[in-house]
Write a protein that holds these residues in place. Structure first.
Motif, PDB file in Angstrom:
ATOM      1  N   CYS A  13       1.859  11.041  -2.558  1.00 32.86           N
ATOM      2  CA  CYS A  13       2.750   9.879  -2.498  1.00 32.86           C
ATOM      3  C   CYS A  13       3.528   9.854  -1.189  1.00 32.86           C
ATOM      4  O   CYS A  13       4.091  10.859  -0.769  1.00 32.86           O
ATOM      5  N   THR A  14       3.547   8.682  -0.564  1.00 36.05           N
ATOM      6  CA  THR A  14       4.316   8.472   0.647  1.00 36.05           C
ATOM      7  C   THR A  14       5.029   7.126   0.536  1.00 36.05           C
ATOM      8  O   THR A  14       4.578   6.230  -0.170  1.00 36.05           O
ATOM      9  N   PHE A  15       6.134   6.985   1.247  1.00 36.70           N
ATOM     10  CA  PHE A  15       6.854   5.713   1.217  1.00 36.70           C
ATOM     11  C   PHE A  15       6.230   4.752   2.211  1.00 36.70           C
ATOM     12  O   PHE A  15       5.701   5.151   3.247  1.00 36.70           O
ATOM     13  N   ILE A  16       6.264   3.471   1.882  1.00 36.83           N
ATOM     14  CA  ILE A  16       5.843   2.409   2.796  1.00 36.83           C
ATOM     15  C   ILE A  16       7.093   1.782   3.405  1.00 36.83           C
ATOM     16  O   ILE A  16       7.186   1.570   4.596  1.00 36.83           O
ATOM     17  N   ASP A  17       8.061   1.481   2.549  1.00 34.98           N
ATOM     18  CA  ASP A  17       9.364   0.999   2.991  1.00 34.98           C
ATOM     19  C   ASP A  17      10.369   1.393   1.919  1.00 34.98           C
ATOM     20  O   ASP A  17      10.083   2.266   1.111  1.00 34.98           O
ATOM     21  N   ARG A  22       3.160   4.539  -1.781  1.00 36.82           N
ATOM     22  CA  ARG A  22       1.724   4.638  -2.033  1.00 36.82           C
ATOM     23  C   ARG A  22       1.463   6.014  -2.615  1.00 36.82           C
ATOM     24  O   ARG A  22       1.891   7.015  -2.076  1.00 36.82           O
ATOM     25  N   CYS A  23       0.735   6.021  -3.743  1.00 41.32           N
ATOM     26  CA  CYS A  23       0.285   7.263  -4.381  1.00 41.32           C
ATOM     27  C   CYS A  23      -1.229   7.182  -4.440  1.00 41.32           C
ATOM     28  O   CYS A  23      -1.778   6.457  -5.274  1.00 41.32           O
ATOM     29  N   GLY A  24      -1.904   7.871  -3.524  1.00 42.75           N
ATOM     30  CA  GLY A  24      -3.356   7.730  -3.422  1.00 42.75           C
ATOM     31  C   GLY A  24      -3.674   6.295  -3.044  1.00 42.75           C
ATOM     32  O   GLY A  24      -3.120   5.758  -2.095  1.00 42.75           O
ATOM     33  N   ALA A  25      -4.529   5.649  -3.811  1.00 46.31           N
ATOM     34  CA  ALA A  25      -4.905   4.262  -3.541  1.00 46.31           C
ATOM     35  C   ALA A  25      -3.925   3.257  -4.159  1.00 46.31           C
ATOM     36  O   ALA A  25      -3.994   2.069  -3.862  1.00 46.31           O
ATOM     37  N   GLU A  26      -3.020   3.728  -5.000  1.00 44.54           N
ATOM     38  CA  GLU A  26      -2.097   2.834  -5.716  1.00 44.54           C
ATOM     39  C   GLU A  26      -0.839   2.567  -4.895  1.00 44.54           C
ATOM     40  O   GLU A  26      -0.176   3.488  -4.433  1.00 44.54           O
ATOM     41  N   ARG A  27      -0.519   1.276  -4.723  1.00 44.79           N
ATOM     42  CA  ARG A  27       0.757   0.880  -4.121  1.00 44.79           C
ATOM     43  C   ARG A  27       1.713   0.548  -5.251  1.00 44.79           C
ATOM     44  O   ARG A  27       1.366  -0.200  -6.165  1.00 44.79           O
ATOM     45  N   ILE A  28       2.934   1.084  -5.182  1.00 46.54           N
ATOM     46  CA  ILE A  28       3.918   0.911  -6.253  1.00 46.54           C
ATOM     47  C   ILE A  28       5.170   0.272  -5.681  1.00 46.54           C
ATOM     48  O   ILE A  28       5.750   0.765  -4.712  1.00 46.54           O
ATOM     49  N   GLU A  70       7.242   4.768 -14.626  1.00 48.65           N
ATOM     50  CA  GLU A  70       7.015   3.905 -15.791  1.00 48.65           C
ATOM     51  C   GLU A  70       6.420   2.599 -15.287  1.00 48.65           C
ATOM     52  O   GLU A  70       7.123   1.735 -14.759  1.00 48.65           O
ATOM     53  N   ARG A  71       5.120   2.480 -15.413  1.00 43.51           N
ATOM     54  CA  ARG A  71       4.428   1.291 -14.921  1.00 43.51           C
ATOM     55  C   ARG A  71       4.690   0.116 -15.865  1.00 43.51           C
ATOM     56  O   ARG A  71       4.600   0.271 -17.069  1.00 43.51           O
ATOM     57  N   ARG A  72       4.956  -1.058 -15.286  1.00 44.89           N
ATOM     58  CA  ARG A  72       5.291  -2.234 -16.095  1.00 44.89           C
ATOM     59  C   ARG A  72       4.326  -3.387 -15.934  1.00 44.89           C
ATOM     60  O   ARG A  72       4.082  -4.108 -16.878  1.00 44.89           O
ATOM     61  N   ALA A  73       3.836  -3.607 -14.731  1.00 48.91           N
ATOM     62  CA  ALA A  73       2.987  -4.784 -14.481  1.00 48.91           C
ATOM     63  C   ALA A  73       2.329  -4.644 -13.123  1.00 48.91           C
ATOM     64  O   ALA A  73       2.480  -3.625 -12.457  1.00 48.91           O
ATOM     65  N   ARG A  74       1.612  -5.698 -12.719  1.00 49.46           N
ATOM     66  CA  ARG A  74       1.065  -5.819 -11.361  1.00 49.46           C
ATOM     67  C   ARG A  74       1.565  -7.139 -10.782  1.00 49.46           C
ATOM     68  O   ARG A  74       1.682  -8.131 -11.496  1.00 49.46           O
ATOM     69  N   ASP A  75       1.855  -7.118  -9.478  1.00 50.84           N
ATOM     70  CA  ASP A  75       2.291  -8.360  -8.847  1.00 50.84           C
ATOM     71  C   ASP A  75       1.102  -9.093  -8.230  1.00 50.84           C
ATOM     72  O   ASP A  75      -0.031  -8.625  -8.327  1.00 50.84           O
ATOM     73  N   THR A  76       1.374 -10.210  -7.592  1.00 50.56           N
ATOM     74  CA  THR A  76       0.302 -11.036  -7.045  1.00 50.56           C
ATOM     75  C   THR A  76      -0.430 -10.365  -5.878  1.00 50.56           C
ATOM     76  O   THR A  76      -1.516 -10.791  -5.515  1.00 50.56           O
ATOM     77  N   TRP A  77       0.158  -9.318  -5.297  1.00 53.17           N
ATOM     78  CA  TRP A  77      -0.476  -8.576  -4.203  1.00 53.17           C
ATOM     79  C   TRP A  77      -1.199  -7.328  -4.717  1.00 53.17           C
ATOM     80  O   TRP A  77      -1.658  -6.520  -3.937  1.00 53.17           O
ATOM     81  N   GLY A  78      -1.294  -7.173  -6.039  1.00 54.60           N
ATOM     82  CA  GLY A  78      -2.007  -6.041  -6.622  1.00 54.60           C
ATOM     83  C   GLY A  78      -1.213  -4.758  -6.705  1.00 54.60           C
ATOM     84  O   GLY A  78      -1.747  -3.721  -7.103  1.00 54.60           O
ATOM     85  N   ARG A  79       0.069  -4.819  -6.347  1.00 54.12           N
ATOM     86  CA  ARG A  79       0.897  -3.619  -6.443  1.00 54.12           C
ATOM     87  C   ARG A  79       1.307  -3.382  -7.890  1.00 54.12           C
ATOM     88  O   ARG A  79       1.527  -4.328  -8.649  1.00 54.12           O
ATOM     89  N   THR A  80       1.442  -2.119  -8.255  1.00 51.49           N
ATOM     90  CA  THR A  80       2.008  -1.762  -9.545  1.00 51.49           C
ATOM     91  C   THR A  80       3.510  -1.959  -9.464  1.00 51.49           C
ATOM     92  O   THR A  80       4.145  -1.522  -8.502  1.00 51.49           O
ATOM     93  N   ILE A  81       4.074  -2.631 -10.450  1.00 53.94           N
ATOM     94  CA  ILE A  81       5.526  -2.772 -10.550  1.00 53.94           C
ATOM     95  C   ILE A  81       5.990  -1.693 -11.520  1.00 53.94           C
ATOM     96  O   ILE A  81       5.496  -1.612 -12.648  1.00 53.94           O
ATOM     97  N   ALA A  82       6.931  -0.848 -11.085  1.00 53.72           N
ATOM     98  CA  ALA A  82       7.307   0.303 -11.904  1.00 53.72           C
ATOM     99  C   ALA A  82       8.755   0.706 -11.664  1.00 53.72           C
ATOM    100  O   ALA A  82       9.328   0.428 -10.612  1.00 53.72           O
TER     101      ALA A  82
END
Length: 117
Positions: A13-17, A22-28, A70-82
């Motif tokens: 996991c690394t921060f984008i902003d 980003r955790c692997g291929a997943e953007r959160i 705690e994953r809740r949803a996905r946004d329109t850009w495909g990111r996990t909302i958590a």
């Protein structure tokens, strides 16, 4: 609603902003806050400076470990909302307490017009 709580594997996991990582291929995207935009997304110098502080604060939280997502949803850009937390407290709340983010109110905060409240 899509809810799953897992221990975050920090090695990948690394921060984008200040509110996205980003955790692997997943953007959160952190669900409970808005942080200033970095780079060309910043609308003024004050926002860019605060964005750097927010990103550094999120990086420190990631480095401290012990996080739960705690994953809740996905946004329109495909990111996990958590919501990401440590010891029962949201990392978003910690960033708000540090003055580098505001509570999410359904729209982006205008960082150039007013500082975080």
């Amino acid at each position: 609603m899509w809810l799953v709580a897992l221990a975050l594997q920090l090695a990948s996991c690394t921060f984008i902003d200040g509110d996205t990582l980003r955790c692997g291929a997943e953007r959160i995207r952190l669900a409970d806050i808005d942080a200033p935009e970095t780079g060309s997304g910043a609308r003024c110098d004050a926002e860019a400076m605060l964005a750097d502080l927010a990103a550094a604060a999120l990086a420190r939280e990631l480095e401290a470990g012990g996080l739960v997502i705690e994953r809740r949803a996905r946004d329109t850009w495909g990111r996990t909302i958590a919501v990401i937390s440590r010891d029962g407290q949201s990392i978003g709340e910690r960033l708000i307490d540090q003055g580098v983010a505001v509570a999410w109110r359904g729209r982006q905060h205008d960082w150039c017009a007013s500082p975080p409240d």
